[in-house]
Write an enzyme that holds these catalytic residues in place. Structure first.
Site, mmCIF file in Angstrom:
data_model
loop_
_atom_site.group_PDB
_atom_site.id
_atom_site.type_symbol
_atom_site.label_atom_id
_atom_site.label_comp_id
_atom_site.label_asym_id
_atom_site.label_seq_id
_atom_site.Cartn_x
_atom_site.Cartn_y
_atom_site.Cartn_z
ATOM 1 N N ASP A 1 38.477 56.056 88.415
ATOM 2 C CA ASP A 1 39.029 57.231 87.755
ATOM 3 C C ASP A 1 37.870 58.177 87.492
ATOM 4 O OD1 ASP A 1 40.008 59.162 86.028
ATOM 5 O OD2 ASP A 1 41.213 57.770 84.859
ATOM 6 N N ASN B 1 38.457 66.286 96.699
ATOM 7 C CA ASN B 1 39.892 66.491 96.910
ATOM 8 C C ASN B 1 40.749 66.031 95.731
ATOM 9 O OD1 ASN B 1 42.512 66.654 98.573
ATOM 10 N ND2 ASN B 1 42.384 64.475 98.089
ATOM 11 N N TYR C 1 46.616 74.661 85.699
ATOM 12 C CA TYR C 1 46.275 74.277 87.069
ATOM 13 C C TYR C 1 45.589 75.437 87.784
ATOM 14 C CZ TYR C 1 46.974 72.448 91.819
ATOM 15 O OH TYR C 1 46.790 71.986 93.104
ATOM 16 N N ALA D 1 43.890 77.830 86.439
ATOM 17 C CA ALA D 1 42.548 78.003 85.886
ATOM 18 C C ALA D 1 41.560 77.029 86.519
ATOM 19 C CB ALA D 1 42.588 77.804 84.364
ATOM 20 N N LYS E 1 41.813 75.479 89.496
ATOM 21 C CA LYS E 1 41.618 75.733 90.925
ATOM 22 C C LYS E 1 40.856 77.033 91.172
ATOM 23 C CE LYS E 1 43.372 72.010 92.619
ATOM 24 N NZ LYS E 1 42.503 71.045 93.342
#
Length: 270
Positions: free
Chosen positions: A62, A88, A156, A158, A160
């Site tokens: 994790d 990724n 999300y 923000a 990316k």
């Protein structure tokens, strides 16, 4: 760029874009460290890579946990070459901002933004060293949402957007070092990450097959591109409009807000 016989790390390699990229580098003779949270999915990716002719090591990890980056670095420290890193791994939780839990906010920021920055920082000396001969490759998977911020995806978006600007800045920092920094902007892609979201093309969420996205991504990498947009043409038109007239995008989205909220409210991969 020559993508053959790469030695590198792919995070989020158990499914989706991560698995598909592992297969592409595997069939080109790569040796890959597959990192993810679930042993069964990583083991399946490793089996598929082996069938393509590549070799792998697997690490169940994790990336948001203390020491994760150091454990990855320790594992590859014995490698003579580290010339590939694919950041990724990511997660998403859609919905109204005020209904988003603090835990989900931290989860998206920690995995989508903080983890790839720290992993890149730690592995950069090895990438620079290995890049002296034929060049190393650093691939950051951003999102089309970094180009057009969509409602109900504010956190999300923000994260990316952050990874996009991280890549752009780092690319300029590393000019002449032999490290090729590429940022990928996939649009909605038909992967397991999207199964809990029901928005379709009528709401601007037409999905591309994973195979098509990977074909475009690999071709762009081989061509030496740094900014790789795999979105469909309809989405690219909105991306361009967002540059020239962002308020027009607001107006176009407004009539479908209620339907979009209903379609994405269960979108969660955390």
């Amino acid at each position: 760029m020559d993508l053959t016989k790469r030695h590198g790390i792919i995070t989020g390699a158990g499914q989706g874009i991560g698995r598909a990229l592992a297969l592409e580098f595997g069939r080109r003779g790569g040796h890959l460290l597959l990192v993810g949270r679930q042993l069964d999915t990583l083991a399946e990716t490793a089996r598929l890579v082996a069938a393509k002719g590549g070799t792998t090591e697997v690490l169940v990890e994790d990336l948001t946990q203390p020491g994760a980056v150091e454990r990855i670095a320790d594992l590859v420290s014995s490698w003579s070459i580290v010339d590939l890193l694919v950041n990724n791994a990511g997660n998403v939780r859609a919905g109204r901002l005020e209904l988003t839990s603090d835990a989900d906010v931290h989860s998206m920021i920690d995995l989508n933004l903080t983890a790839p920055i720290l992993l890149t920082k730690t592995l950069l000396p090895a990438l620079r060293h290995s890049g002296k001969e034929r060049g190393s490759i650093l691939v950051n998977i951003s999102s089309g949402i970094a180009l057009v911020g969509m409602p109900f995806y504010s956190i999300y978006a923000a994260t990316k957007s952050g990874i996009s600007q991280f890549g752009e800045s780092l690319r300029r920092e590393l000019i002449g070092t032999g490290v090729h920094v590429a940022t990928v902007y996939p649009g909605a892609t038909d992967t397991a990450m999207m199964t809990s979201q029901t928005a379709g093309a009528e709401l601007g969420w037409g999905r591309r097959p994973l195979e098509d996205v990977i074909t475009d991504l690999i071709a762009a990498l081989e061509a030496g591109e740094h900014e790789i947009n795999t979105a469909p043409e309809s989405r690219r038109e909105m991306q361009q409009l967002n540059i020239t007239d962002p308020m027009a995008v607001d107006a176009a989205l407004a009539p479908g807000l209620e339907a979009l909220e209903l379609a994405v409210r269960d979108h969660r991969s955390i």
